[in-house]
Write an enzyme that holds these catalytic residues in place. Structure first.
Site, PDB file in Angstrom:
ATOM      1  N   ASP A 181       0.599 -47.006  20.952  1.00 54.79           N
ATOM      2  CA  ASP A 181       1.904 -47.413  20.422  1.00 54.79           C
ATOM      3  C   ASP A 181       1.807 -48.188  19.113  1.00 54.79           C
ATOM      4  OD1 ASP A 181       3.190 -46.185  22.488  1.00 54.79           O
ATOM      5  OD2 ASP A 181       3.801 -48.011  23.534  1.00 54.79           O
ATOM      6  N   LYS A 187       9.305 -54.546  26.013  1.00 61.60           N
ATOM      7  CA  LYS A 187      10.127 -53.419  26.481  1.00 61.60           C
ATOM      8  C   LYS A 187       9.485 -52.739  27.682  1.00 61.60           C
ATOM      9  CE  LYS A 187       9.742 -49.172  24.420  1.00 61.60           C
ATOM     10  NZ  LYS A 187       9.599 -48.087  25.392  1.00 61.60           N
ATOM     11  N   CYS A 237      10.538 -39.299  24.555  1.00 59.32           N
ATOM     12  CA  CYS A 237       9.990 -39.417  23.206  1.00 59.32           C
ATOM     13  C   CYS A 237       9.330 -38.130  22.760  1.00 59.32           C
ATOM     14  CB  CYS A 237       8.947 -40.526  23.181  1.00 59.32           C
ATOM     15  SG  CYS A 237       9.605 -42.078  22.667  1.00 59.32           S
ATOM     16  N   ARG A 280      15.851 -48.173  19.920  1.00 60.32           N
ATOM     17  CA  ARG A 280      15.455 -48.047  21.323  1.00 60.32           C
ATOM     18  C   ARG A 280      14.398 -49.082  21.690  1.00 60.32           C
ATOM     19  NH1 ARG A 280      13.254 -42.518  23.191  1.00 60.32           N
ATOM     20  NH2 ARG A 280      12.877 -43.908  24.932  1.00 60.32           N
ATOM     21  N   ARG A 305       4.826 -34.757  28.031  1.00 57.66           N
ATOM     22  CA  ARG A 305       4.424 -35.887  28.871  1.00 57.66           C
ATOM     23  C   ARG A 305       4.746 -35.501  30.298  1.00 57.66           C
ATOM     24  NH1 ARG A 305       6.896 -41.040  25.743  1.00 57.66           N
ATOM     25  NH2 ARG A 305       5.720 -42.211  27.279  1.00 57.66           N
TER      26      ARG A 305
HETATM   27  C1  UD1 Z   1       3.776 -45.821  28.698  1.00 55.74           C
HETATM   28  C2  UD1 Z   1       4.589 -46.537  27.656  1.00 55.74           C
HETATM   29  C3  UD1 Z   1       4.364 -45.912  26.289  1.00 55.74           C
HETATM   30  C4  UD1 Z   1       2.884 -45.874  25.962  1.00 55.74           C
HETATM   31  C5  UD1 Z   1       2.093 -45.216  27.103  1.00 55.74           C
HETATM   32  C6  UD1 Z   1       0.596 -45.274  26.886  1.00 55.74           C
HETATM   33  C7  UD1 Z   1       6.540 -47.241  28.886  1.00 55.74           C
HETATM   34  C8  UD1 Z   1       8.007 -47.124  29.088  1.00 55.74           C
HETATM   35  N1  UD1 Z   1       5.986 -46.422  27.992  1.00 55.74           N
HETATM   36  O1  UD1 Z   1       4.248 -44.481  28.763  1.00 55.74           O
HETATM   37  O2  UD1 Z   1       5.074 -46.690  25.320  1.00 55.74           O
HETATM   38  O3  UD1 Z   1       2.686 -45.132  24.796  1.00 55.74           O
HETATM   39  O4  UD1 Z   1       2.391 -45.872  28.345  1.00 55.74           O
HETATM   40  O5  UD1 Z   1       0.179 -46.569  26.688  1.00 55.74           O
HETATM   41  O6  UD1 Z   1       5.887 -48.077  29.474  1.00 55.74           O
HETATM   42  N2  UD1 Z   1       0.128 -38.043  31.853  1.00 55.74           N
HETATM   43  C9  UD1 Z   1      -0.053 -36.902  32.593  1.00 55.74           C
HETATM   44  N3  UD1 Z   1       0.509 -36.846  33.839  1.00 55.74           N
HETATM   45  C10 UD1 Z   1       1.250 -37.871  34.350  1.00 55.74           C
HETATM   46  C11 UD1 Z   1       1.419 -39.029  33.590  1.00 55.74           C
HETATM   47  C12 UD1 Z   1       0.844 -39.095  32.327  1.00 55.74           C
HETATM   48  O7  UD1 Z   1      -0.701 -35.953  32.164  1.00 55.74           O
HETATM   49  O8  UD1 Z   1       1.743 -37.755  35.476  1.00 55.74           O
HETATM   50  C13 UD1 Z   1      -0.449 -38.119  30.489  1.00 55.74           C
HETATM   51  C14 UD1 Z   1       0.649 -38.161  29.429  1.00 55.74           C
HETATM   52  O9  UD1 Z   1       1.073 -36.853  29.082  1.00 55.74           O
HETATM   53  C15 UD1 Z   1      -0.048 -38.875  28.290  1.00 55.74           C
HETATM   54  C16 UD1 Z   1      -1.006 -39.821  29.015  1.00 55.74           C
HETATM   55  O10 UD1 Z   1      -1.128 -39.345  30.346  1.00 55.74           O
HETATM   56  O11 UD1 Z   1      -0.799 -37.968  27.540  1.00 55.74           O
HETATM   57  C17 UD1 Z   1      -0.543 -41.262  29.030  1.00 55.74           C
HETATM   58  O12 UD1 Z   1       0.701 -41.357  29.667  1.00 55.74           O
HETATM   59  P1  UD1 Z   1       1.165 -42.657  30.467  1.00 55.74           P
HETATM   60  O13 UD1 Z   1       0.105 -43.694  30.425  1.00 55.74           O
HETATM   61  O14 UD1 Z   1       1.695 -42.216  31.770  1.00 55.74           O
HETATM   62  O15 UD1 Z   1       2.360 -43.162  29.555  1.00 55.74           O
HETATM   63  P2  UD1 Z   1       3.823 -43.533  29.982  1.00 55.74           P
HETATM   64  O16 UD1 Z   1       3.804 -44.343  31.234  1.00 55.74           O
HETATM   65  O17 UD1 Z   1       4.683 -42.333  29.911  1.00 55.74           O
END
Ligand code: UD1
Length: 423
Positions: free
Chosen positions: A304, A22, A116, A396, A121
């Site tokens: 995850d 996904k 989610c 989802r 986030r």
């Molecule tokens: C992706 C995955 C999700 C997985 C996550 C971590 C997808 C669609 N989703 O989510 O299933 O759980 O990676 O492996 O690929 N953060 C910030 N600022 C930002 C971006 C992130 O503070 O601009 C923080 C988030 O709040 C979180 C952490 O960084 O605590 C990890 O987030 P991130 O790695 O960005 O996850 P996603 O890409 O949202």
């Protein structure tokens, strides 16, 4: 809205094919926007999140067609730059269209995300990266608009190896003028898969899969045919389901090299794992042993799979400690597991799980994709019939989860909610 009824106590046995990832498919779909023409993506899971991303692309003017698990995206007419709230609200990952839209049109507008239920986030790292590349953002009426008359390469050092920020900046950088370096980049296999497709399209990328990615911008991309990497989280979920039922499963297409730490932890818990040419098999004969684990960005233990592992530890012999380091509130589902007789206490980002002999079926809710999977896993081992509501979360992320589990011997069926107004 549907609910799942899961009867506990049946051993899972047999073979299940692991679908495309996904978290890779969604980004590959977004990347198709960089090229003008027909992109084919094979092995795309038919899940609600991929349907939502297809809607995002259609809203931007692309034509999208499914043929079984192959998705054809024709971007010839894709001129839109705006992703509306209704779609971003359904799926936060819709914001990954920002990077390709900025690269192709120098403009993009997206509603601010919901998504989610696993803690706040943020997207500040995405925006900081884009700003370094010359994008100016304004925020009005719930929409964020980015404008980049001259999108250029930059040195982008991420405060945290965010998966989404790495992907978004990568997809902008391939079409920017000059060189971009992303430091402290995320290393997930899905990022390597995205980089591979971008390279097939004509991008110049070095170092994907390491903490430092170097991108030389280019201006023309061709539409390609690409196959999505197998879903390591789905593989891990089925592996844990096999273990909690004392069963044995062959996970066809699962890639052991993407699951190193997960397989180590399951092995410590007593699973017997065999890596074979076309997948891997997982069996567990005895009650699991308690193991401690800490979630971290890849190659650490994936956040995850934390909820599913918590369900397994809920019936382990002994006490385990699980530490969640990636998301700030990813323990909300613990109350649901405790309603099933688990003995779990949380303190900040630590959970202490005292294994109980037996879980007891109860009505519970799926709070997000992976927490929903954890409820199903707990239900497989509980005494009685567990009723799981809000299962659209599970839909989802997992294609035909209930049907595939039933084919492996689980007692699981889907029924309409008794209380649709409350679901
Ligand atoms: C992706 C995955 C999700 C997985 C996550 C971590 C997808 C669609 N989703 O989510 O299933 O759980 O990676 O492996 O690929 N953060 C910030 N600022 C930002 C971006 C992130 O503070 O601009 C923080 C988030 O709040 C979180 C952490 O960084 O605590 C990890 O987030 P991130 O790695 O960005 O996850 P996603 O890409 O949202």
């Amino acid at each position: 809205m549907d609910r799942l009824l899961v009867g506990g106590g049946r051993r899972l046995q047999g073979a299940v094919r692991i679908m495309g990832a996904k978290n890779s498919a969604l980004k590959l779909m977004a990347a198709s926007l960089l090229a003008e023409g027909r992109t084919e993506i094979e092995n795309v899971p038919r899940i609600v999140d991929c349907f939502t991303m297809a809607e995002v692309l259609q809203h931007l003017g692309a034509e999208v067609a499914w043929d079984d698990s192959t998705l054809t995206i024709d971007t010839a007419g894709a001129r839109g730059i705006e992703t509306p709230y209704e779609l971003v609200r359904k799926m936060r990952a819709s914001i990954v269209v920002l990077g390709p839209l900025l690269a192709r049109f120098g403009r993009a507008k997206v509603a601010m995300p919901g998504g989610c239920n696993i803690g706040s986030r943020k997207i500040d790292l995405h925006l900081k990266g884009f700003e370094r590349m010359g994008v100016r953002f304004s925020y009005e009426h719930g929409y964020l608009e980015g404008v980049a008359p001259n999108l250029h390469g930059a040195f982008v050092s991420l405060d945290f190896p965010s998966v989404g920020a790495t992907e978004n900046v990568l997809m902008a950088a391939v079409g920017a003028s000059g060189t971009t370096v992303i430091e402290n980049a995320a290393r997930e296999p899905e990022i390597q898969d995205l980089a591979q497709m971008l390279v097939e399209m004509g991008a110049k990328i070095e170092g994907a899969g390491t903490t430092s990615i170097e991108i030389e911008g280019t201006s023309s991309f061709q539409a390609v045919c690409h196959r999505v990497v197998p879903d390591r989280i789905e593989a891990g979920t089925f592996a844990i389901a096999a273990c909690i039922t004392g069963g044995e499963l062959f996970l066809e297409d699962a890639r052991a090299d993407h699951l190193d730490l997960v397989l180590d932890k399951l092995g410590e818990a007593g699973a017997v794992i065999r890596v074979e040419e076309r997948g891997l098999s997982v069996a567990m004969a005895e009650r699991p042993l308690s193991v401690d684990l800490v979630t971290l960005p890849y190659p650490g233990f994936p956040t995850d799979l934390q909820p599913q592992m918590m369900a397994l530890m809920a019936i382990a012999r002994g006490t385990s400690i699980i530490t969640e380091n990636v998301f700030e509130s990813r323990f909300m589902f613990v109350d649901e597991l405790n309603r099933m007789g688990a003995d779990i206490r949380t303190e900040g980002h630590h959970a202490v799980i005292r294994g109980v002999d037996q879980l007891s079926a109860a009505p519970v809710r799926a709070l997000d994709i992976r927490a929903g999977a954890a409820m199903v896993i707990a239900g497989l081992a509980a005494d009685g019939v567990t009723e799981i509501s809000n299962i659209y979360h599970v839909d989802r992320g997992y294609e035909g989860f209930d049907g595939r589990l039933a084919a492996l011997g689980a007692d699981i069926r889907r029924e309409p909610s008794l209380w649709p107004a409350l679901a």
